[in-house]
Design a protein around this motif. Structure first.
Motif, mmCIF file in Angstrom:
data_model
loop_
_atom_site.group_PDB
_atom_site.id
_atom_site.type_symbol
_atom_site.label_atom_id
_atom_site.label_comp_id
_atom_site.label_asym_id
_atom_site.label_seq_id
_atom_site.Cartn_x
_atom_site.Cartn_y
_atom_site.Cartn_z
ATOM 1 N N THR A 141 -2.659 1.511 -5.071
ATOM 2 C CA THR A 141 -3.733 0.321 -5.681
ATOM 3 C C THR A 141 -5.068 0.616 -6.128
ATOM 4 N N ALA B 5 -2.930 -5.606 -11.201
ATOM 5 C CA ALA B 5 -3.513 -6.142 -9.947
ATOM 6 C C ALA B 5 -3.450 -7.538 -9.744
ATOM 7 N N ASN C 260 0.875 -1.254 0.049
ATOM 8 C CA ASN C 260 -0.029 0.006 -0.194
ATOM 9 C C ASN C 260 0.670 1.309 -0.040
#
Length: 221
Positions: free
Chosen positions: A182, A190, A177
């Motif tokens: 993201t 992803a 993160n």
């Protein structure tokens, strides 16, 4: 009849979210109470997602316990084929329920409130993964069709060192993160990040297991 109660609990929670405005409060409510004189009220307002979400997670836990009892732990599900058929039924029912909630009732997934759709969506994914794992072991043992007793080394490592792996996995989640935006990542990227993350968690679990339990001990003297 005991399996009905967790679902009834979930239905009542979703009714409180949808009809009594708790969903709106969770998503759009103020982070401080009016006047700001009560520390307890301010604490609740600032942490309402986590506090109220515990209700949803409790429902998820109770339902998952029932699913596990029906599909895995029950004596009736001890034959491998029976276990697979029960996992298939639960998987199909959960995905059908997910479609009903999202497409017919228009209750979209909300992790912040841990609503019924989020719970059913999570359970559907997890039961699907269990079904795929069962299928992989079953097909690998297709020559004898005997009951599967081999445990994956990664599963064994995670089961032995669950707390350590959990903490390290959360630290790696935080690292992802902090390193990547993201929310702006494409679907293909992803999936690649998820696969790399799972590979890293599995590798860490195996390394921890080897270091703590399987590493040869050096003889003194």
């Amino acid at each position: 009849s005991s399996r009905i109660w967790p679902w009834l609990f979930l239905v009542l929670y979703q009714i409180s979210l949808s009809i009594y405005g708790i969903q709106i409060y969770i998503e759009d409510g103020e982070r401080r109470c009016v006047g700001g004189e009560s520390m307890v009220c301010d604490f609740f307002a600032a942490n309402r997602e986590g506090i109220l979400g515990c209700v949803g997670y409790l429902a998820m836990f109770l339902i998952s316990e029932d699913i596990a009892q029906y599909c895995i732990w029950s004596a009736d599900a001890s034959p491998s084929t029976q276990r697979g058929s029960r996992l298939s039924v639960c998987c199909a029912l959960l995905w059908a329920l997910n479609w009903l909630l999202t497409s017919i009732l228009d209750i979209q997934v909300s992790r912040r409130s841990t609503n019924a759709t989020f719970i059913v969506w999570t359970l559907a994914h997890n039961v699907t993964i269990l079904l795929l794992v069962w299928a992989a072991f079953y097909l690998a043992d297709a020559s004898t069709r005997s009951r599967i007793s081999t445990v994956s080394p990664i599963f064994d490592a995670v089961n032995h060192h669950g707390l350590i792996v959990f903490i390290l996995a959360n630290l790696m989640t935080g690292l992802v993160n902090l390193s990547i935006n993201t929310l702006a990542v494409e679907d293909t990227q992803a999936l690649g990040i998820i696969f790399m993350y799972l590979f890293a968690v599995g590798s860490v679990a195996l390394a921890v297991d080897w270091a703590l339990t399987r590493r040869p001990k050096v003889k003194e003297g």
